[in-house]
Design a protein around this motif. Structure first.
Motif, PDB file in Angstrom:
ATOM      1  N   GLU A 226      30.317  48.982  41.361  1.00 29.84           N
ATOM      2  CA  GLU A 226      29.288  47.961  41.511  1.00 29.84           C
ATOM      3  C   GLU A 226      29.060  47.342  40.349  1.00 29.84           C
ATOM      4  O   GLU A 226      27.640  46.839  40.096  1.00 29.84           O
ATOM      5  N   MET A 227      29.722  47.330  39.106  1.00 28.04           N
ATOM      6  CA  MET A 227      29.570  46.595  37.831  1.00 28.04           C
ATOM      7  C   MET A 227      29.463  45.242  37.821  1.00 28.04           C
ATOM      8  O   MET A 227      30.501  44.786  38.576  1.00 28.04           O
ATOM      9  N   ARG A 228      28.737  44.389  37.080  1.00 20.86           N
ATOM     10  CA  ARG A 228      28.787  43.078  36.836  1.00 20.86           C
ATOM     11  C   ARG A 228      29.957  42.630  36.052  1.00 20.86           C
ATOM     12  O   ARG A 228      29.956  43.381  34.889  1.00 20.86           O
ATOM     13  N   VAL A 229      31.020  41.881  36.672  1.00 22.00           N
ATOM     14  CA  VAL A 229      32.167  41.628  35.609  1.00 22.00           C
ATOM     15  C   VAL A 229      32.270  40.249  35.360  1.00 22.00           C
ATOM     16  O   VAL A 229      32.191  39.510  36.058  1.00 22.00           O
ATOM     17  N   ALA A 230      32.408  39.888  33.738  1.00 28.26           N
ATOM     18  CA  ALA A 230      32.703  38.333  33.463  1.00 28.26           C
ATOM     19  C   ALA A 230      34.085  38.610  32.620  1.00 28.26           C
ATOM     20  O   ALA A 230      34.137  39.631  31.952  1.00 28.26           O
ATOM     21  N   VAL A 231      34.872  37.422  32.729  1.00 26.32           N
ATOM     22  CA  VAL A 231      36.043  37.285  32.048  1.00 26.32           C
ATOM     23  C   VAL A 231      36.108  36.179  31.317  1.00 26.32           C
ATOM     24  O   VAL A 231      35.644  35.085  31.427  1.00 26.32           O
ATOM     25  N   LEU A 232      36.581  36.489  30.046  1.00 26.34           N
ATOM     26  CA  LEU A 232      36.891  35.360  29.006  1.00 26.34           C
ATOM     27  C   LEU A 232      38.249  35.515  28.803  1.00 26.34           C
ATOM     28  O   LEU A 232      38.918  36.338  28.418  1.00 26.34           O
ATOM     29  N   ALA A 233      38.798  34.299  29.124  1.00 25.51           N
ATOM     30  CA  ALA A 233      40.326  34.045  28.977  1.00 25.51           C
ATOM     31  C   ALA A 233      40.736  32.893  27.993  1.00 25.51           C
ATOM     32  O   ALA A 233      39.744  32.151  28.005  1.00 25.51           O
TER      33      ALA A 233
ATOM     34  N   LYS B  62      43.803  35.278  39.555  1.00 21.39           N
ATOM     35  CA  LYS B  62      43.598  36.629  39.245  1.00 21.39           C
ATOM     36  C   LYS B  62      42.441  36.872  38.401  1.00 21.39           C
ATOM     37  O   LYS B  62      41.994  38.047  38.234  1.00 21.39           O
ATOM     38  N   LEU B  63      41.771  35.841  38.203  1.00 22.82           N
ATOM     39  CA  LEU B  63      40.434  36.041  37.173  1.00 22.82           C
ATOM     40  C   LEU B  63      39.107  36.444  37.933  1.00 22.82           C
ATOM     41  O   LEU B  63      38.034  36.785  37.463  1.00 22.82           O
ATOM     42  N   GLY B  64      39.213  36.139  39.246  1.00 23.65           N
ATOM     43  CA  GLY B  64      38.016  36.722  40.165  1.00 23.65           C
ATOM     44  C   GLY B  64      36.904  35.634  40.109  1.00 23.65           C
ATOM     45  O   GLY B  64      35.926  36.004  40.372  1.00 23.65           O
ATOM     46  N   ALA B  65      37.128  34.374  39.745  1.00 24.91           N
ATOM     47  CA  ALA B  65      36.356  33.144  39.755  1.00 24.91           C
ATOM     48  C   ALA B  65      35.636  32.836  41.191  1.00 24.91           C
ATOM     49  O   ALA B  65      36.339  32.945  42.223  1.00 24.91           O
ATOM     50  N   VAL B  66      34.266  32.548  41.199  1.00 25.76           N
ATOM     51  CA  VAL B  66      33.717  32.388  42.327  1.00 25.76           C
ATOM     52  C   VAL B  66      34.457  30.972  42.924  1.00 25.76           C
ATOM     53  O   VAL B  66      34.976  30.074  41.987  1.00 25.76           O
ATOM     54  N   SER B  67      34.061  30.629  44.436  1.00 26.24           N
ATOM     55  CA  SER B  67      34.921  29.390  44.788  1.00 26.24           C
ATOM     56  C   SER B  67      34.162  27.901  43.974  1.00 26.24           C
ATOM     57  O   SER B  67      35.177  27.109  43.893  1.00 26.24           O
ATOM     58  N   GLU B  68      33.058  28.073  43.609  1.00 25.08           N
ATOM     59  CA  GLU B  68      32.652  26.853  42.939  1.00 25.08           C
ATOM     60  C   GLU B  68      33.654  26.713  41.600  1.00 25.08           C
ATOM     61  O   GLU B  68      33.909  25.433  41.373  1.00 25.08           O
ATOM     62  N   CYS B  69      33.969  27.595  41.048  1.00 23.44           N
ATOM     63  CA  CYS B  69      35.036  27.601  39.676  1.00 23.44           C
ATOM     64  C   CYS B  69      36.426  27.035  40.131  1.00 23.44           C
ATOM     65  O   CYS B  69      36.836  26.039  39.560  1.00 23.44           O
ATOM     66  N   HIS B  70      36.772  27.447  41.306  1.00 24.55           N
ATOM     67  CA  HIS B  70      38.130  27.305  41.652  1.00 24.55           C
ATOM     68  C   HIS B  70      38.046  25.800  42.293  1.00 24.55           C
ATOM     69  O   HIS B  70      38.950  24.892  41.890  1.00 24.55           O
TER      70      HIS B  70
END
Length: 109
Positions: free
Chosen positions: A55-62, A73-81
């Motif tokens: 239950e950790m908050r995870v951010a991704v920098l790619a 694969k990055l786990g972006a929310v639907s708004e980002c998609h």
């Protein structure tokens, strides 16, 4: 938790943060940074799923190529998609328009 794509990001991001402001130091904020060894199955996606189990908050920098390569694969929310899909569609339209305007048999110039 901040997941980055590779070893250079793992070293550069904390250095940049402290250079911009001493208050942004990862160690001072209780934040962690981990390298995900790429975007695919064995990389960011794997580590993101692991940390989310706790239950950790995870951010991704790619890297920018993530927009076209393994974005899912990055786990972006639907708004980002949705935003990504609009940007890619617009770039494709611009590229097609550029190809149509170029005279036959001529290069870029």
């Amino acid at each position: 938790m901040l997941l980055v794509e590779g070893p250079s990001d793992h070293f550069l991001v904390p250095h940049l943060a402290c250079t911009l402001s001493l208050q942004w130091g990862f160690d001072k904020q209780g934040a962690a940074i981990a390298k995900g060894a790429g975007k695919g199955k064995g990389g960011i996606a794997r580590y993101r799923n692991f940390f989310r189990r706790f239950e950790m908050r995870v951010a991704v920098l790619a890297n920018p190529d993530a927009v076209l390569d393994e974005f899912d694969k990055l786990g972006a929310v639907s708004e980002c998609h949705e935003l990504r899909d609009r940007v890619v569609a617009r770039v494709n339209l611009l590229a097609e328009d550029g190809r149509r305007r170029r005279p036959c048999g001529r290069g870029r110039g």
